[in-house]
Motif scaffolding. Structure first.
Motif, PDB file in Angstrom:
ATOM      1  N   PHE A  33       0.836  -1.196   0.000  1.00 29.50           N
ATOM      2  CA  PHE A  33       0.000   0.000   0.000  1.00 29.50           C
ATOM      3  C   PHE A  33       0.873   1.248   0.000  1.00 29.50           C
ATOM      4  CE2 PHE A  33      -2.434  -3.357   1.987  1.00 29.50           C
ATOM      5  CZ  PHE A  33      -3.662  -3.249   1.369  1.00 29.50           C
ATOM      6  N   VAL A  34       0.297   2.344  -0.508  1.00 33.39           N
ATOM      7  CA  VAL A  34       0.926   3.656  -0.351  1.00 33.39           C
ATOM      8  C   VAL A  34      -0.080   4.530   0.375  1.00 33.39           C
ATOM      9  CG1 VAL A  34       0.183   4.518  -2.635  1.00 33.39           C
ATOM     10  CG2 VAL A  34       2.075   5.620  -1.444  1.00 33.39           C
ATOM     11  N   THR A  35       0.413   5.230   1.391  1.00 31.76           N
ATOM     12  CA  THR A  35      -0.409   6.173   2.144  1.00 31.76           C
ATOM     13  C   THR A  35       0.061   7.574   1.794  1.00 31.76           C
ATOM     14  OG1 THR A  35      -0.701   4.589   3.923  1.00 31.76           O
ATOM     15  CG2 THR A  35      -1.157   6.889   4.435  1.00 31.76           C
ATOM     16  N   HIS A  37      -0.313  11.289   2.893  1.00 33.51           N
ATOM     17  CA  HIS A  37      -0.741  12.114   4.021  1.00 33.51           C
ATOM     18  C   HIS A  37      -1.021  13.544   3.556  1.00 33.51           C
ATOM     19  CE1 HIS A  37       0.348   9.081   7.017  1.00 33.51           C
ATOM     20  NE2 HIS A  37       1.316   8.760   6.168  1.00 33.51           N
ATOM     21  N   ARG A  42       4.300  10.766   1.046  1.00 34.66           N
ATOM     22  CA  ARG A  42       3.884   9.420   0.681  1.00 34.66           C
ATOM     23  C   ARG A  42       4.746   8.396   1.419  1.00 34.66           C
ATOM     24  NH1 ARG A  42       4.756  12.474  -2.955  1.00 34.66           N
ATOM     25  NH2 ARG A  42       6.675  11.575  -3.715  1.00 34.66           N
ATOM     26  N   TYR A  44       5.257   4.123   1.150  1.00 38.47           N
ATOM     27  CA  TYR A  44       4.944   2.807   0.595  1.00 38.47           C
ATOM     28  C   TYR A  44       5.366   1.745   1.603  1.00 38.47           C
ATOM     29  CZ  TYR A  44       4.688   5.124  -4.003  1.00 38.47           C
ATOM     30  OH  TYR A  44       4.375   5.930  -5.059  1.00 38.47           O
ATOM     31  N   ASP A  84      -9.386   8.744   4.284  1.00 41.42           N
ATOM     32  CA  ASP A  84      -9.588   9.053   5.696  1.00 41.42           C
ATOM     33  C   ASP A  84      -9.447  10.568   5.835  1.00 41.42           C
ATOM     34  OD1 ASP A  84      -9.896   6.422   6.541  1.00 41.42           O
ATOM     35  OD2 ASP A  84      -7.745   6.139   6.832  1.00 41.42           O
ATOM     36  N   LYS A  87      -5.549  11.256   5.513  1.00 45.22           N
ATOM     37  CA  LYS A  87      -4.713  10.509   4.577  1.00 45.22           C
ATOM     38  C   LYS A  87      -5.572   9.747   3.582  1.00 45.22           C
ATOM     39  CE  LYS A  87      -4.584   6.531   7.600  1.00 45.22           C
ATOM     40  NZ  LYS A  87      -3.823   5.737   8.532  1.00 45.22           N
ATOM     41  N   THR A  88      -4.934   9.342   2.499  1.00 42.17           N
ATOM     42  CA  THR A  88      -5.569   8.501   1.495  1.00 42.17           C
ATOM     43  C   THR A  88      -4.649   7.319   1.245  1.00 42.17           C
ATOM     44  OG1 THR A  88      -6.601  10.430   0.482  1.00 42.17           O
ATOM     45  CG2 THR A  88      -6.509   8.434  -0.849  1.00 42.17           C
ATOM     46  N   THR A  89      -5.226   6.122   1.211  1.00 44.08           N
ATOM     47  CA  THR A  89      -4.435   4.913   1.025  1.00 44.08           C
ATOM     48  C   THR A  89      -4.845   4.230  -0.274  1.00 44.08           C
ATOM     49  OG1 THR A  89      -4.298   4.640   3.420  1.00 44.08           O
ATOM     50  CG2 THR A  89      -3.782   2.713   2.084  1.00 44.08           C
ATOM     51  N   TYR A  90      -3.853   3.751  -1.019  1.00 46.80           N
ATOM     52  CA  TYR A  90      -4.064   3.059  -2.280  1.00 46.80           C
ATOM     53  C   TYR A  90      -3.368   1.698  -2.225  1.00 46.80           C
ATOM     54  CZ  TYR A  90      -4.881   7.795  -4.085  1.00 46.80           C
ATOM     55  OH  TYR A  90      -5.323   9.067  -4.286  1.00 46.80           O
ATOM     56  N   ARG A  91      -3.950   0.686  -2.836  1.00 49.48           N
ATOM     57  CA  ARG A  91      -3.271  -0.593  -3.018  1.00 49.48           C
ATOM     58  C   ARG A  91      -2.300  -0.414  -4.184  1.00 49.48           C
ATOM     59  NH1 ARG A  91      -4.317  -6.339  -2.396  1.00 49.48           N
ATOM     60  NH2 ARG A  91      -2.351  -7.243  -3.100  1.00 49.48           N
TER      61      ARG A  91
END
Length: 111
Positions: A33-35, A37, A42, A44, A84, A87-91
């Motif tokens: 995942f990469v978050t 903020h 970022r 990873y 959130d 933050k935003t989280t991506y696979r």
């Protein structure tokens, strides 16, 4: 100095570190995942499972600069965002075929 390796998908050379990141991202049993903020920072990473003794599991970070380079080269792609408040989280997945052309735009909200 790292010796460049050749990626079979594009025949463009990648560093040993980038090859290691691609190996981790390509493993279907290792979700990466990469978050992103607030402010654009970022991070990873992935959950490294425990060893045979059942101890030692931990969250492992991946080098952000290498991951950003792989994403810019379309070797890794981001999935749908999970947003959130801070933050935003991506696979993160290895790019394959049409997925390499479908990159979501990462939008960073101003604080």
């Amino acid at each position: 100095m790292e010796r460049p390796l050749v990626n079979a998908r594009s025949s463009a050379p990648v560093s040993r570190t980038a090859a290691d990141v691609l190996r981790i991202v390509s493993d279907p049993g290792t979700p990466v995942f990469v978050t992103v903020h607030e402010g654009g920072r970022r991070r990873y990473g992935y959950w490294r499972p425990s060893g045979p003794g059942g101890q030692g599991a931990c969250y492992a970070a991946l080098p952000t600069d290498v991951c950003d380079e792989l994403r810019a080269a379309r070797r890794i792609v981001l999935g749908e965002p999970l947003v959130d408040p801070a933050k935003t989280t991506y696979r993160v997945r290895a790019a394959t075929g049409w997925a390499a052309t479908r990159q979501p735009t990462v939008v960073v909200r101003a604080a």
